[in-house]
Design a protein around this motif. Structure first.
Motif, PDB file in Angstrom:
ATOM      1  N   MET A 198       1.166  -0.995   0.142  1.00  0.00           N
ATOM      2  CA  MET A 198       0.215   0.074   0.325  1.00  0.00           C
ATOM      3  C   MET A 198       0.668   1.294  -0.027  1.00  0.00           C
ATOM      4  N   ASP A 199       2.441   0.988  -0.037  1.00  0.00           N
ATOM      5  CA  ASP A 199       3.662   1.918  -0.503  1.00  0.00           C
ATOM      6  C   ASP A 199       2.692   3.086  -1.606  1.00  0.00           C
ATOM      7  N   GLY A 200       3.047   4.780  -1.263  1.00  0.00           N
ATOM      8  CA  GLY A 200       2.125   4.931  -1.832  1.00  0.00           C
ATOM      9  C   GLY A 200       1.002   5.168  -2.814  1.00  0.00           C
ATOM     10  N   THR A 201      -0.075   4.643  -1.518  1.00  0.00           N
ATOM     11  CA  THR A 201      -1.088   5.066  -1.849  1.00  0.00           C
ATOM     12  C   THR A 201      -2.283   6.200  -1.429  1.00  0.00           C
ATOM     13  N   THR A 202      -1.771   6.930  -0.322  1.00  0.00           N
ATOM     14  CA  THR A 202      -2.615   8.676   0.126  1.00  0.00           C
ATOM     15  C   THR A 202      -2.723   9.357  -0.933  1.00  0.00           C
ATOM     16  N   VAL A 203      -1.387   9.968  -2.124  1.00  0.00           N
ATOM     17  CA  VAL A 203      -2.394  10.886  -2.806  1.00  0.00           C
ATOM     18  C   VAL A 203      -3.474  10.217  -3.484  1.00  0.00           C
ATOM     19  N   PRO A 204      -2.811   9.052  -4.488  1.00  0.00           N
ATOM     20  CA  PRO A 204      -4.459   8.453  -5.342  1.00  0.00           C
ATOM     21  C   PRO A 204      -5.444   8.623  -4.473  1.00  0.00           C
ATOM     22  N   MET A 205      -5.192   7.605  -3.035  1.00  0.00           N
ATOM     23  CA  MET A 205      -6.799   7.477  -2.845  1.00  0.00           C
ATOM     24  C   MET A 205      -7.720   9.131  -2.200  1.00  0.00           C
ATOM     25  N   MET A 206      -6.650  10.465  -1.949  1.00  0.00           N
ATOM     26  CA  MET A 206      -7.774  11.028  -1.611  1.00  0.00           C
ATOM     27  C   MET A 206      -7.938  11.622  -3.151  1.00  0.00           C
ATOM     28  N   ALA A 207      -6.594  11.539  -4.737  1.00  0.00           N
ATOM     29  CA  ALA A 207      -7.515  11.921  -5.565  1.00  0.00           C
ATOM     30  C   ALA A 207      -8.903  11.201  -5.870  1.00  0.00           C
TER      31      ALA A 207
END
Length: 246
Positions: free
Chosen positions: A201-210
């Protein structure tokens, strides 16, 4: 503030109906929408990178170019100009610019820390998401309820009745937003369920917010496009002469 900004676009559409709802929604949420690409450009890098490890009170980002006061003045001027060009009048553009002013005021009152221009400059925000996340969520809840109350009030004055699906969409967007903020105020998903953040799940924070912002925006555009009773009656009456003359 998350979905609370979107509520102001519904009021703007009533006050300046010549502008398209999508324009008002983007204007109302523009700083947050800019934040997402600015992350990938290296201008506003956001931590943690793993959505499972993220909560309101531990999300770290210097929103220098999207939210700080001096750049925001430029974004306001841009939104006004775009509104004037798109809709052939100053009112939609000025209302769009006002939405950005309200965005800034509510963020500075109860959101992430913001500054004049960069973290070394004077603070212009309370930073409640970090210091008192539950108070920040409560303020957003009050703001959403107060702003949404304005829409039915104006509808009643204009004799407008909205469809059930419109109200259900609003409930899903704004109610779901408040539930998300409440449960993630000071606990990440990993902390809440006693999990270890998965490396997958690394690198998922910004894509999930988008994905969250864009799905909310699309749902609200769809809901506002549903025919109201007043609109349906106008369209029905306008089609009668044409049918009779055929």
């Amino acid at each position: 503030m998350l979905a609370g900004h979107f509520t102001t676009a519904l009021v703007a559409k009533q006050e300046a109906p010549k502008g398209h709802i999508a324009y008002y929604l983007v204007a109302a949420q523009l700083p947050d929408l800019l934040w997402l690409p600015f992350h990938y450009l290296g201008l506003e890098v956001t931590h943690p990178h793993n959505i499972m490890a993220t909560s309101l009170d531990n999300l770290q980002v210097d929103m220098t170019y999207s939210h700080d006061l001096l750049p925001l003045l430029g974004w306001i001027a841009l939104v006004i100009g775009v509104g004037r060009a798109l809709f052939g009048g100053w009112r939609p553009g000025l209302i769009g610019g006002l939405l950005l002013v309200v965005h800034a005021a509510t963020d500075y009152l109860g959101g992430f820390p913001h500054n004049l221009f960069g973290p070394e400059t004077a603070s212009v925000g309370t930073g409640l998401y970090h210091s008192s996340p539950y108070l920040a969520v409560a303020l957003e809840g009050v703001f959403i309820v107060a702003t949404l109350a304005w829409v039915p009030r104006n509808d009643a004055k204009a004799g407008i009745q909205r469809s059930r699906s419109t109200y259900l969409t609003w409930a899903a967007v704004f109610g779901g937003n408040m539930a998300f903020l409440l449960f993630s105020a000071d606990l990440s998903m990993a902390e809440m369920f006693g999990l270890t953040p998965s490396p997958a799940m690394d690198g998922t924070t910004v894509p999930m917010m988008a994905a969250t912002y864009l799905s909310m925006l699309a749902a609200l555009v769809w809901a506002e496009g549903k025919p109201t009773k007043a609109r349906a009656e106008r369209e029905s009456s306008s089609s009668v002469p044409a049918a009779q003359g055929a």
